[in-house]
Enzyme design. Structure first.
Site: not given
Length: 802
Positions: A232-233
């Site tokens: 995930d970012w």
């Protein structure tokens, strides 16, 4: 490690080139190596529509996307219980992704609805892993049929938004396997997803993307997953540990900082280069297999056609929850008053990374003429974000006196359901309930049309004769709802989640959200209907519930070794679709489990008077349970009850089947776990939970005496030794309060999501390399009371970073 698919290409790479492929080129693209013919992939948000930002992919943030069809959210489509529809949604999402040259579509979201207050529930399918997994697999097949890749997320046990980047999820192994991993297993095995996103949180003490138990033992070992895993970012903690666990791509870019860490780890022997080669190989496979589709040149899509598809999806997902005296559908001789701010400006999607810029947006008021319903006018009735207005209320009541029926559009606003924040209650805003009460005093014929992506409390439901839930129906949702109200469409949706009467009835309510270090899943297997049904607790609306304008009768059940067969007859006057549900319950009490669990479903269309024979097969998940002693899936020898129902609480047919098991040793001592064996898990003690886990869980509170570190959050600056850090904390708190006070709730939410709950490492991971980990070391020295030493460190590292 198996044979590498791209070994010849990998042999041509330098160590530095291999490492460079393991992190992003910018905020949305993977790295390229042009002289080797390796091009960048574009990754875009997209559980229910493409959000490819219109600005440069080098810019951070939740920027406005290029126009795309906004389809109903996953929470909405889940109410259709239609795998074919899910695959259809996916194929159209895939077509639009191809038209925008997106290689990887970041969706579907597959986390369980453990608690109704999770701020991102609108983006997830269900509280049931079987239903969620089947629909997710269908989405994946549809998306990937167009030549690109889906990216199933967030792996795993991410069930709260507050402190999601650092919270430690404490969960027993059986609940992890049966509830929180089963949906992912189905998506991997039956959907064959090419990509999967690791979640932010820790799982039993280890960040998920470094957790070799779920990443290697289960995902790549038991499930034989050969695809690519993407963080995930900002979700990478220790880059080397992440690679060892098989998490290939770190997003977004960090300006090469972790590339250098990888190179040094290989040179020092900390990281075996063969592991890096395997990671590179899997990433290359994702790159090359998704790049082929773009060789055909630009592909456009039919905007009008996709809009109509979105409408069809919404129509099949709308749930009729109440219809006293047959108030719906509205007869053409009835005059209606349309009231509610959501009728003028539809609430049709969630907020955050999945927010789509729609190509077309239907309005309820603009669609009225074609519906055939006679409107006497419109009044907003209330202010969208909760402010009270007696003037608007009076205007609405005056209008209601002129109508036979009131169509009252209520719901949750965009700032209430959003990524990064959890809801604080299950209630509708007070000003909306006040309006309903006033309208009821002048007109008893009220149909409430709800717009929200999650369950809400309804103490006011007695004042509504009709209740139609559109969830978040996408850009064509307003027209779809009117077609149900008018009778052009017979509603066929059924709830994919339970609606409790009160929030305190939810078993996880005392352990949600985790506020500091960890969150304990003390309820284990008993989430959603598994808890309510086992304990015979009254609910507002049960799992699988939904009304129709027609009626269905069930008969002639036959239970065979591999399936159930039964007849369904449309005994009413309307053609309609029925969702038939198969539940299984084990008669043995030697192993604790819910009274019954969903193990199959089928949606069928039947004309009035017709009968259809329905077959629902058993599969490898029908009778299994996870045994913590054998560390494997087992089957208990027992008689199993077979339930065929229109919902979890509306069982129409029953049967039984004896199943020969695997004779595994019993995993539990019932004396040690009384709450779990009787299903009453609303208030499990810490000592009993410890016995279930098999170890003492970590302390759930912050140690306020220790220095703050990378994985502590900015909110913990309230305890910092530095006066400057404590002042910065109160500035954040004040800014959030002030923005809410002046009704700029979206900006206030962004403060909480992007600043308040951000771990310190996120400052480096989310700034594209502008702030290095060395500079972050300087910041932490300042926070921990070493101001001059920290400033010196920060400036030195800043110079080095430049």
């Amino acid at each position: 490690m198996g044979k590498l698919k791209y070994i010849e290409l990998i042999d041509k790479m330098t160590l530095e080139e291999k490492a460079s492929l393991m992190s992003g080129k910018d905020y949305w693209q993977s790295q390229d190596i042009e002289h080797l013919g390796i091009f960048s992939m574009f990754l875009a948000d997209g559980p229910h529509g493409i959000r490819k930002q219109a600005v440069s992919s080098q810019q951070m943030g939740l920027n406005r996307g290029i126009p795309a069809t906004c389809y109903p959210t996953e929470a909405t489509v889940a109410n259709s219980w239609n795998e074919d529809l899910g695959e259809w949604v996916g194929s159209y999402l895939g077509k639009e992704a191809v038209s925008q040259k997106v290689n990887v579509l970041l969706g579907p979201g597959l986390n369980m609805k453990r608690n109704p207050l999770c701020g991102r529930n609108f983006e997830y399918f269900s509280e049931d892993p079987f239903l969620a997994g089947k629909l997710a697999a269908a989405y994946v097949r549809g998306i990937q049929s167009q030549g690109i890749s889906a990216c199933v997320k967030h792996f795993c046990a991410k069930n709260q938004e507050e402190r999601s980047m650092s919270i430690d999820t404490i969960i027993d192994e059986r609940a992890l396997r049966e509830i929180y991993l089963t949906a992912f297993e189905i998506a991997v095995k039956e959907g064959s997803t090419k990509a999967l996103m690791s979640s932010y949180n820790k799982l039993n003490g280890t960040y998920t993307n470094e957790n070799t138990h779920i990443m290697l033992d289960i995902l790549r070992g038991e499930w034989d997953y050969s695809g690519c895993v993407i963080t995930d970012w900002g979700g990478s903690n220790d880059r080397v540990k992440g690679l060892i666990a098989g998490n290939e791509l770190e997003m977004p870019s960090n300006n090469g900082e972790t590339d250098r860490i990888i190179v040094n780890a290989v040179k020092s022997g900390e990281l075996d280069e063969a592991i890096l080669d395997s990671c590179v190989d899997r990433l290359l496979d994702l790159t090359f297999t998704t790049e082929k589709i773009f060789d055909k040149g630009h592909v456009s899509f039919d905007i009008e056609k996709h809009h109509r598809i979105s409408q069809k999806m919404a129509e099949e997902s709308i749930v009729l929850l109440k219809n006293d005296e047959g108030i719906l559908p509205i007869n053409f001789d009835k005059k209606v008053a349309v009231i509610g701010d959501f009728a003028r400006d539809a609430r049709y999607q969630g907020s955050g990374s999945s927010r789509v810029n729609p190509t077309i947006l239907d309005s309820t008021l603009e669609c009225f003429d074609e519906s055939g319903i006679r409107s006497v006018g419109y009044a907003p009735g209330f202010k969208r974000y909760g402010q009270c207005s007696k003037k608007l209320m009076k205007e609405a009541c005056d209008l209601a006196t002129k109508a036979n029926v009131v169509l009252l559009y209520l719901g949750l606003d965009e700032a209430t359901e959003t990524q990064g924040l959890d809801r604080t209650s299950m209630s509708l805003p007070r000003n909306q309930v006040d309006l309903l009460e006033q309208l009821y005093s002048v007109n008893k014929n009220i149909v409430v049309i709800l717009s929200s992506g999650a369950a809400i409390e309804m103490p006011w439901i007695g004042m509504a004769k009709g209740l139609l839930h559109g969830y978040l129906g996408g850009q064509a949702g307003a027209r779809a709802i009117l077609r149900v109200i008018s009778g052009d469409v017979n509603p066929s949706g059924k709830l994919a989640e339970t609606y409790p009467i009160n929030y305190i009835d939810v078993p996880s309510s005392t352990n949600f959200p985790g506020k500091e270090v960890s969150v304990e899943y003390r309820e284990s297997l008993f989430i959603g209907y598994r808890y309510f049904d086992t304990n015979n607790i009254d609910v507002l609306f049960p799992f699988g519930f939904g009304l129709s304008y027609t009626t269905f009768e069930y008969s002639n059940l036959r239970v065979e070794e591999d399936c159930v067969l039964f007849d369904v007859t449309n005994s009413g006057a309307y053609p309609g679709m029925e969702i038939c549900q198969l539940y299984i319950g084990c008669e043995s009490k030697l192993i604790f489990r819910p009274k019954k669990e969903l193990k199959g479903f089928k949606k069928i269309f039947i004309n009035p008077g017709d009968t259809k024979r329905v077959r629902i097969p058993f599969d490898d998940k029908t009778f299994r349970y996870f045994n913590i002693k054998t560390d494997s899936w087992e089957i208990e020898s027992s008689n199993y009850n077979v339930f065929i129902g229109a919902s979890i609480s509306d069982i129409r047919l029953t049967g039984s089947l004896y199943v020969l098991g695997t004779d595994a040793p019993l995993p539990y001592n019932s004396v040690d776990l009384p709450s779990y064996f009787n299903g009453r898990v609303g208030n499990v003690s810490s000592s009993e939970f410890e016995k279930l886990l098999g170890y003492k869980p970590p302390e759930s509170k912050w140690d306020r005496k220790k220095d703050l570190e990378y994985n502590d959050t900015l909110s913990q600056c309230r305890y910092a030794r530095s006066l400057l850090a404590r002042f910065a904390y109160w500035c954040i708190v004040f800014t959030h309060w002030f923005l809410k006070k002046i009704s700029r709730r979206n900006e206030a939410n962004l403060i909480m999501m992007s600043v308040y709950n951000m771990p310190f490492r996120g400052i480096a991971r989310m700034t594209g390399g502008s702030i290095s980990m060395g500079m972050l070391d300087g910041i932490l020295l300042i926070v921990n009371g070493h101001f001059f030493k920290g400033i010196n460190k920060f400036l030195k590292e800043r110079k080095k970073n430049r």
